[in-house]
Enzyme design. Structure first.
Site, PDB file in Angstrom:
ATOM      1  N   ASN A 297      17.650  -1.082  40.295  1.00 44.62           N
ATOM      2  CA  ASN A 297      18.348  -0.360  39.137  1.00 44.62           C
ATOM      3  C   ASN A 297      18.204  -1.403  38.093  1.00 44.62           C
ATOM      4  OD1 ASN A 297      20.552   0.914  37.894  1.00 44.62           O
ATOM      5  ND2 ASN A 297      21.291   1.480  39.784  1.00 44.62           N
TER       6      ASN A 297
ATOM      7  N   LYS B 131      19.558   2.518  46.790  1.00 38.83           N
ATOM      8  CA  LYS B 131      18.929   1.923  45.401  1.00 38.83           C
ATOM      9  C   LYS B 131      19.675   0.646  45.294  1.00 38.83           C
ATOM     10  CE  LYS B 131      18.256   2.949  40.808  1.00 38.83           C
ATOM     11  NZ  LYS B 131      18.060   4.072  39.721  1.00 38.83           N
TER      12      LYS B 131
ATOM     13  N   SER C 202      24.499   0.133  40.312  1.00 34.84           N
ATOM     14  CA  SER C 202      24.702  -0.072  38.917  1.00 34.84           C
ATOM     15  C   SER C 202      25.756  -0.901  38.663  1.00 34.84           C
ATOM     16  CB  SER C 202      25.553   1.582  38.648  1.00 34.84           C
ATOM     17  OG  SER C 202      26.090   1.640  37.435  1.00 34.84           O
TER      18      SER C 202
HETATM   19  C1  LIG Z   1      20.634   5.269  30.055  1.00 38.70           C
HETATM   20  C2  LIG Z   1      20.526   4.775  31.454  1.00 38.70           C
HETATM   21  C3  LIG Z   1      21.294   5.428  32.356  1.00 38.70           C
HETATM   22  C4  LIG Z   1      21.328   5.137  33.693  1.00 38.70           C
HETATM   23  N1  LIG Z   1      22.002   5.562  34.779  1.00 38.70           N
HETATM   24  C5  LIG Z   1      21.729   5.474  36.069  1.00 38.70           C
HETATM   25  C6  LIG Z   1      22.453   6.216  36.819  1.00 38.70           C
HETATM   26  O1  LIG Z   1      23.408   7.059  36.814  1.00 38.70           O
HETATM   27  N2  LIG Z   1      22.046   6.361  38.394  1.00 38.70           N
HETATM   28  C7  LIG Z   1      21.064   5.228  38.601  1.00 38.70           C
HETATM   29  O2  LIG Z   1      20.802   5.040  39.837  1.00 38.70           O
HETATM   30  N3  LIG Z   1      20.343   4.528  37.702  1.00 38.70           N
HETATM   31  C8  LIG Z   1      20.613   4.748  36.331  1.00 38.70           C
HETATM   32  N4  LIG Z   1      19.695   4.064  35.615  1.00 38.70           N
HETATM   33  C9  LIG Z   1      18.896   3.003  36.010  1.00 38.70           C
HETATM   34  C10 LIG Z   1      17.503   3.701  36.047  1.00 38.70           C
HETATM   35  O3  LIG Z   1      17.284   4.672  36.995  1.00 38.70           O
HETATM   36  C11 LIG Z   1      16.432   2.828  36.721  1.00 38.70           C
HETATM   37  O4  LIG Z   1      16.725   2.216  37.504  1.00 38.70           O
HETATM   38  C12 LIG Z   1      16.341   1.598  35.412  1.00 38.70           C
HETATM   39  O5  LIG Z   1      16.640   2.178  33.891  1.00 38.70           O
HETATM   40  C13 LIG Z   1      14.844   0.950  35.416  1.00 38.70           C
HETATM   41  O6  LIG Z   1      13.916   1.674  35.144  1.00 38.70           O
HETATM   42  P1  LIG Z   1      13.139   1.513  33.743  1.00 38.70           P
HETATM   43  O7  LIG Z   1      12.970   0.250  33.303  1.00 38.70           O
HETATM   44  O8  LIG Z   1      12.143   2.671  33.804  1.00 38.70           O
HETATM   45  O9  LIG Z   1      14.298   2.270  32.581  1.00 38.70           O
HETATM   46  C14 LIG Z   1      20.008   4.375  34.075  1.00 38.70           C
HETATM   47  C15 LIG Z   1      19.194   3.748  33.165  1.00 38.70           C
HETATM   48  C16 LIG Z   1      19.412   3.824  31.931  1.00 38.70           C
HETATM   49  C17 LIG Z   1      18.631   3.375  30.869  1.00 38.70           C
END
Ligand SMILES: Cc1cc2nc3c(=O)[nH]c(=O)nc-3n(C[C@H](O)[C@H](O)[C@H](O)COP(=O)(O)O)c2cc1C
Length: 382
Positions: A250, A221, A179
């Site tokens: 991530n 991750k 993150s």
């Molecule tokens: C609002 C938000 C909060 C997120 N919080 C976390 C988290 O707490 N832990 C984590 O591993 N990834 C977190 N992510 C990342 C997502 O799990 C994912 O890896 C990332 O958004 C890419 O996927 P996507 O393009 O489908 O959203 C977060 C993403 C968003 C948008």
């Protein structure tokens, strides 16, 4: 119908509309028959596309990415969207409020989000109480992290503490070292730090498996902002320590194609469409090195079945979505699963793994694309 609802929700600040949606959903779930109604409206006839990865059986390969259900509060409603699995968290040992608001921003033209939430969560104790009350409608991963005020040198203690707390109830544990919103967290991806962390986690996993008589796989991750040397080091360590999976990726701190967009100047991690290619490239490079010896969960910018297929052919065994759920709505989960099942049928192969393998070979006709050993035993059908 979701387009109409979205137009209303998008009038609110991103985090407020998130909480409103899920609070209403939770309220709705107090009504008798709510689950059946959700399934009838959203999932209809769920697509069966079974896959076995990390020794776990999934009814389809499309999962929810971490961050949406940080406190294990919405397992039942989310499972009724037709996900093959849900990753909950990130949960840290102690509760923490996260960064000041606003901390989540929409970029609708790019179907993207920027967030700097900073691991806001109720802490491992309350998370566990919530999780225990939820039942297990599908495999549940728990994504774990360190508290913001824990020094990096003591980070392993935080991960081990949460691993201990959630081990009994989790189907797999995801170790989040990627993150961008917790200062220094991504330094854990550096070779020397990672070596120490992975060793500690594997030792603890062995002790816990012995104690509870159940082996719970651990996935790592990683970020999309890694160069080739860093990917090579991570792949080497993951192989050496026999990690059970890698989740790639991530959110990114880069702003691909968004240099002129004033909204993109918000600090935090970017997700959604602009992340798609960068995440796929990381999966491809990782797969080149892992060659199926360690499964990959592909995530980043998946909006439809075509994108999910791209991630699978690049090297993923399972996929996850987050941002597309916000932009496309809950029906998109099954739309992706259905699209993948159709691809398998069209390929003439019996399983998803075979169809993906066939496609990998067609793209890279070299001996390097031989069978993945992820246990990716998949069968098509609807
Ligand atoms: C609002 C938000 C909060 C997120 N919080 C976390 C988290 O707490 N832990 C984590 O591993 N990834 C977190 N992510 C990342 C997502 O799990 C994912 O890896 C990332 O958004 C890419 O996927 P996507 O393009 O489908 O959203 C977060 C993403 C968003 C948008």
């Amino acid at each position: 119908m979701y387009k109409l609802l979205r137009a209303l929700l998008f009038r609110l600040d991103a985090e407020t509309s998130h909480h409103l949606t899920f609070s209403l959903l939770r309220f709705f779930y107090l009504l008798p028959g709510a689950g059946a109604m959700t399934r009838a409206l959203i999932t209809r006839r769920p697509t069966t596309l079974p896959v076995t990865v990390m020794g776990l059986n999934f009814s389809n390969p499309v999962g929810l990415a971490a961050g949406l259900d940080k406190n294990a509060e919405y397992v039942q409603p989310l499972s009724n969207f037709g996900f093959g699995f849900l990753e909950l968290g990130t949960v840290t040992p102690r509760p923490q409020p996260g960064n000041p608001k606003p901390r989540m921003f929409r970029l609708p033209r790019q179907a993207a989000l920027i967030n700097r939430m900073g691991f806001n969560n109720v802490g491992a104790g309350k998370f566990l109480v919530n999780l225990a009350a939820q039942g297990k409608p599908c495999p549940l991963g728990v994504n774990i992290g360190k508290n913001r005020d824990t020094p990096l040198e003591q980070a392993a203690d935080d991960y081990l503490a949460v691993l201990n707390s959630v081990y009994r109830l989790a189907d797999y544990v995801a170790v989040n070292i990627s993150s961008p919103n917790t200062t220094g967290l991504r330094d854990l991806q550096q070779e020397e730090n990672l070596e120490v962390l992975l060793r500690a986690l594997k030792n603890e996993q062995a002790a816990l498996a012995n104690k509870y008589g159940r082996y719970v796989p651990i996935a790592l991750k990683i970020a999309p902002d890694l160069d080739d040397t860093q990917i090579a080091a991570i792949a080497r360590l993951v192989l050496e320590h026999k990690f059970d999976a890698v989740i790639a990726t991530n959110t990114t701190i880069a702003r691909p194609g968004l240099a002129d967009d004033p909204r993109a100047r918000q600090s935090g991690g970017l997700s959604g469409r602009p992340l798609k290619m960068q995440a796929t490239e990381i999966i491809r490079k990782l797969y080149d090195r892992l060659q199926g010896a360690v499964p990959i969960i592909g995530v980043g910018g998946i909006e439809n079945a075509e994108d999910a297929w791209e991630k699978l052919v690049a090297g993923a065994d399972l996929v996850q979505i987050y941002t597309a759920l916000i932009y496309e709505g809950p029906c998109q989960v099954q739309a992706i699963a259905r699209g993948l099942a159709e691809r398998v049928r069209a390929s003439g192969c019996a399983t998803l793994a075979e169809a993906v393998q066939q496609s990998r070979r067609a793209r890279h006709p070299s001996p390097a694309t031989e069978t993945p050993s992820s246990g990716g035993d998949a069968t098509a059908g609807s």
